[in-house]
Write a protein that holds these residues in place. Structure first.
Motif, short mmCIF file in Angstrom:
data_model
loop_
_atom_site.label_atom_id
_atom_site.label_comp_id
_atom_site.label_asym_id
_atom_site.label_seq_id
_atom_site.Cartn_x
_atom_site.Cartn_y
_atom_site.Cartn_z
N MET A 101 5.73 4.33 7.87
CA MET A 101 7.15 4.10 6.69
C MET A 101 6.43 4.83 6.03
N ARG A 102 6.12 5.20 4.40
CA ARG A 102 6.34 5.71 3.61
C ARG A 102 6.63 7.35 3.53
N ALA A 103 6.55 7.92 5.08
CA ALA A 103 6.19 9.03 6.08
C ALA A 103 8.10 9.08 5.86
N TYR A 104 8.22 8.10 6.52
CA TYR A 104 9.62 8.06 6.68
C TYR A 104 10.83 8.00 5.62
N GLU A 115 -0.41 -7.38 -6.23
CA GLU A 115 -0.31 -6.61 -7.06
C GLU A 115 1.02 -5.71 -7.38
N ALA A 116 0.58 -4.56 -6.93
CA ALA A 116 1.68 -3.59 -7.10
C ALA A 116 3.24 -3.47 -6.94
N VAL A 117 3.05 -3.71 -5.59
CA VAL A 117 4.24 -4.61 -5.02
C VAL A 117 5.25 -5.58 -5.39
N LEU A 125 12.55 -3.27 0.10
CA LEU A 125 13.26 -2.15 -0.84
C LEU A 125 12.63 -1.73 -1.88
N ALA A 126 11.43 -2.58 -2.00
CA ALA A 126 10.61 -3.07 -3.40
C ALA A 126 9.28 -2.07 -3.15
N PHE A 127 8.90 -2.48 -1.99
CA PHE A 127 8.26 -1.28 -1.28
C PHE A 127 9.03 0.09 -0.95
N ARG A 128 9.97 0.86 -1.49
CA ARG A 128 10.17 1.80 -1.51
C ARG A 128 10.91 1.91 -3.13
N TYR A 129 10.70 0.96 -3.26
CA TYR A 129 10.59 0.93 -5.41
C TYR A 129 9.73 2.02 -5.33
N LEU A 130 8.68 1.14 -4.72
CA LEU A 130 6.78 0.93 -5.22
C LEU A 130 6.88 2.95 -4.94
N CYS A 131 7.22 3.36 -3.57
CA CYS A 131 7.12 4.73 -3.29
C CYS A 131 7.50 5.79 -4.15
N LEU A 132 9.06 4.99 -4.36
CA LEU A 132 9.65 6.35 -5.09
C LEU A 132 9.14 6.48 -7.31
N GLY A 133 8.40 5.45 -7.43
CA GLY A 133 7.32 5.37 -8.30
C GLY A 133 5.89 6.45 -8.27
#
Length: 479
Positions: free
Chosen positions: A43-46, A320-322, A300-308
């Motif tokens: 999902m990170r790729a998408y 812990e990171a997510v 969307l917290a995972f999306r926020y993690l990806c954007l970081g």
């Protein structure tokens, strides 16, 4: 307008991006092989491809985005060895390959919705484009790039001197069998399958000039990309793992037909690590979007993690990171929504932004246009929250959210409870938290049961876009 620059894997340089057709972008994204649940690594790729598409549209460009669904032809080895992944999954789950494809496609598309990944322009299924694939294999054979063996039709890489241009692999230095399994009928060890001949018991097979069979994985993307985007288009995306085999083969077979390597820009997202290592079934650390929700993490917290993290940098996932990313997302939403009263909204909507707000917008645009520098883009928005913009912050955030897609103006503010009844007993707080987790897991039956239990205890719960409110229910017996 701030110019757009992207890193092009084909040239290993950051280059100015100008679409070949003014105002219009053709973009192809390698989609999933629908034989199992997509992991958060997939999902990170998408998320990356969605950010890319949104950035282009943020710049006023119209994007024709095509993504494939691989529902046949992807063998266990990306280099054409072993059994079709769809067949293995069908046998394991005692279903037909078509049932397997339908189920996992539906789950994948639902996951994309939960991550605010917008639907693509064209979603194309491999099994629905077999004639186009056969025609392209025939064209390669007619041009002298393909040859037939007892088990299929293969691309002859010796006829394509540019092979290796994407991955920079020097095949003359590769030992036979080091990259792919040795097939004595191949002219070169790295020759790859365009069409596989199927045994009689193989469920997924079609008629072709070479007998009954099914397409190779690589020809699928070339044929469908060409079908919907033409001989050459602007951008092709995928994971970094696609570079040495799948995308290298795509370039070879498309260029052999058209004289051009399909896409002008090839863009790749780095791996998602888990606890600093590889995500692997054997390690038990392959997580899905549903796994996030089961642990109380908003998708969307995972999306926020990806954007970081920059898309070309490895991203290390830990629980812990997510969880930290979720706290950051909630905090950003609270900062944005604090001036979201309806009267203030009416005051600012449609009004031109002030010079100060426009400065932040320009800084945000420069960040995303600089090879999708989303960490810097988030930093700009965080700086704006501390700049005293007042109600203009909400309008700025809405504008930036066209790219970020984090529901900044309407999303949940976290499990913090708006209590209109003073202090709550611990057992009530425990029930509220249990109900909150049940709703995250979409266990509506349990959530409703807890609500009724709370009502029996004299507490009403009202769900709002920003969380939930608890009020004391006044009954005749309470006086």
């Amino acid at each position: 307008m701030t110019g757009i620059r992207f890193f092009n894997t084909l040239t290993r340089n950051k280059e100015d991006f100008v679409p070949q057709s003014p105002g219009r972008v053709g973009m192809y994204t390698c989609g999933p092989t629908v034989y199992e649940y997509a992991s958060i690594g997939n999902m990170r790729a998408y998320v990356f491809a969605d950010i890319l598409r949104r950035t282009l549209e943020y710049n006023g460009l119209e994007v024709n985005m095509v993504m494939n669904i691989t529902d046949v032809g992807h063998l266990v080895s990306d280099a054409d060895e072993g059994e079709d992944k769809m067949m293995i999954s069908a046998r394991r789950e005692r279903k037909t390959p078509w049932e397997i494809a339908r189920h996992y496609t539906e789950v994948f598309l639902d996951d994309t919705k939960r991550l605010n990944i917008r639907p693509v322009t064209v979603l194309c299924y491999a099994t629905q484009h077999i004639p186009e694939m056969i025609a392209m294999v025939q064209e390669l054979a007619d041009r002298g790039y393909a040859y037939e063996t007892s088990d299929g039709v293969y691309f002859d890489i010796s006829k394509f001197p540019e092979y290796g241009c994407l991955s920079r692999i020097n095949l003359s230095e590769q030992k036979a069998g080091a990259r792919v399994e040795v097939n004595p009928e191949k002219r070169n060890p790295a020759d790859f399958a365009l069409w596989k001949k199927a045994p009689a018991e193989h469920i997924m097979q079609w008629e072709s000039p070479w007998g009954m069979g099914y397409p190779g994985w690589h020809i699928e993307c070339s044929a469908m990309g060409r079908q919907y985007l033409g001989d050459q288009f602007d951008i092709h995306t995928g994971g970094i793992d696609h570079i040495p085999v799948h995308h290298e083969n795509e370039i070879a077979q498309t260029a052999a037909c058209t004289g051009q390597p399909a896409a002008r820009f090839w863009m790749h997202v780095e791996f998602l690590l888990v606890d600093g290592g590889k995500m692997s079934k054997s390690l038990g650390n392959v997580y899905t979007v549903s796994d996030l929700e089961a642990r109380g993490i908003e998708p969307l917290a995972f999306r926020y993690l990806c954007l970081g993290a920059h898309y070309r940098a490895k991203l290390n996932f830990t629980w812990e990171a997510v969880a930290g990313a979720q706290k950051g997302l909630f905090a950003l939403r609270r900062a944005v929504q604090k001036d979201s009263k309806e009267d203030r909204l009416r005051d600012v909507q449609g009004r031109a932004l002030s010079h100060n707000a426009l400065r932040f917008r320009e800084d945000f645009l420069q960040a995303v246009n600089d090879d999708l520098n989303t960490p810097q883009a988030l930093a700009v928005l965080w700086e704006a929250t501390r700049s005293g913009l007042g109600s203009e912050l909400l309008e700025l955030a809405r504008d930036c959210d066209r790219v970020l897609a984090l529901d900044l103006a309407k999303g949940r503010l976290g499990p913090d409870v708006d209590i209109a009844a003073g202090d709550l007993p611990d057992y009530v707080r425990a029930l509220l938290e249990e109900r909150h987790q049940a709703r995250l897991a979409r266990n509506w039956k349990r959530a409703d049961a807890i609500r009724d239990e709370l009502a029996g205890l004299g507490y009403g719960v009202k769900d709002t876009p920003g969380g939930y409110q608890v009020t004391r229910i006044v009954t005749p017996d309470s006086h």
